[in-house]
Design a protein around this motif. Structure first.
Motif: not given
Lengths: 233, 165
Positions: B3, B6-7, B10-14, B16-21
């Motif tokens: 965690a 990844r934290a 910062a704003d580096q959403l990959d 998978r993050d985008e998909e989850l959101l």
């Protein structure tokens, strides 16, 4: 009275239909059909919002109306994440828009607009809750009517509306700390470039939403990876 | 990846993050959809475009005993603004409603009820009471216009959100 069909944005459609990820005929729930990145043409959206803001400031009604259509779904999520019931949330969103009128001239960018609206909606939600608390002594029964008791999200069992891949996410999200649930709920409706401003609006130090969001998302991913099909409820 | 690391990004959403959101957004939209009336009522409430208006906020609401031809309940709704409180009792009467109101503190002003079709207007007695009769059902917004020709400053209106009568 003016009625606009909410064109661009999906969420303002009647409740029964909705975006309905669970539509039985929806293609391949598990593999293909990744969520359409509908909300990701961020730059376009920003430009459009900027133009609408200018129009609204120039007193053009369509500008303001389109902004209402565009951003109400986000504000709805903010109000609901604050624990207001649906009726109170609706009032809070309306009051936010009414309050915006007197402040339009002070807002210069789409990002500032979004942040201002999120802050204002939170404030409206607090006011409603404070008013109800003040008026209600101990037992607080009406309070719970007005602000959902199960402030946390509905159980996955209730969510026959959800397709399987959504249910897994939903189950996992519900086990996150409440703070994470609230944050992710709002962030899921926000444009990426706005995160930083929204952080401030959500009462977090500037810049902190990134890492916090990262942590919440990381937890979510861990949960999904380790307990793929277990209900934790 | 932990965690923490990844934290740090910062704003580096990959992806998978985008998909989850995206999935999460769809969950909320499916489980707790915004009613269409939010936009409808907001637009109705904004139609006056009164930039200087004060806003009445919902302070309390409850229902009374069933009454009226349809056996509908009368409702009492209270709104607060920074300077005024208004309480209205809404009696359903067949195809129309009657609104009894009370404004505190009492002061000279006019009360308008904007409905879909027209504006119904009335004065306020010295105790702050007013009555609006034969009000069509549907969306409505209460507007209080203060009557005092104050020193130079234009009178300020106070608006409620749109309510359903």
């Amino acid at each position: 009275m003016t009625m606009i069909d909410p064109p661009v944005l999906d969420p303002a459609v009647p409740e029964s239909t909705g975006p309905d990820p669970a539509a039985p005929d929806s293609a391949a729930p598990d593999s293909v059909a990744a969520p359409q990145p509908v909300r990701r043409p961020d730059a376009d959206r920003h430009e459009r919002l900027a133009a609408l803001l200018l129009a609204a400031q120039a007193g053009r009604r369509e500008g303001l109306e389109q902004i209402v259509v565009e951003l109400s779904p986000l504000l709805w999520q903010v109000a609901r994440a604050q624990g207001l019931d649906r009726e109170a949330a609706e009032d809070a969103v309306q009051c936010t828009w009414l309050t915006l009128l007197g402040n339009l001239d002070r807002i210069h960018t789409p990002v500032a607009l979004t942040a201002w609206l999120v802050t204002a909606t939170k404030r409206e939600a607090w006011r409603v809750r404070a008013a109800l608390k003040a008026e209600l002594p101990v037992d607080g029964s009406a309070m719970t009517e007005m602000t959902d008791t199960a402030n946390s999200l509905p159980a996955p069992e209730e969510s026959v509306l959800l397709a399987e891949r959504h249910r897994d996410v939903w189950r996992a999200v519900r086990t996150l700390p409440r703070r994470c649930q609230e944050l992710l709920r709002v962030v899921a409706f926000v444009n990426r470039p706005d995160y930083d401003e929204i952080a401030v609006a959500l009462g977090m130090p500037r810049g902190s939403i990134g890492p916090t969001r990262g942590r919440c998302l990381a937890k979510l991913r861990t949960l999904l990876d380790t307990e793929p099909h277990r209900s934790t409820a | 990846m932990s965690a923490e690391s990844r934290a740090g990004a910062a704003d580096q959403l990959d992806a998978r993050d985008e998909e989850l959101l995206g999935l999460l957004r769809e969950c909320h939209e499916a489980l707790d959809p915004m009613p269409g009336s939010v936009v409808e009522r907001s637009l109705f409430a904004l139609a006056l475009q009164d930039l200087d208006a004060e806003v009445f906020r919902l302070a309390e609401r409850y229902e009374l005993e069933p009454a009226g031809a349809r056996g509908e309940e009368a409702r009492v709704v209270t709104f607060d603004s920074d300077s005024l409180t208004v309480m209205i009792r809404i009696h359903p009467q067949d195809r129309v409603v009657r609104v009894d109101g009370w404004l505190a503190p009492p002061q000279p002003c006019r009360v308008e009820l904007r409905t879909g079709g027209r504006v119904i207007s009335t004065g306020v007695d010295e105790e702050g009471r007013f009555v609006l009769d034969q009000v069509p059902r549907g969306l409505a917004q209460l507007v209080v216009r203060r009557g005092e020709p104050m020193t130079g400053s234009a009178e300020q209106s106070i608006l409620t959100p749109a309510i359903v009568l």
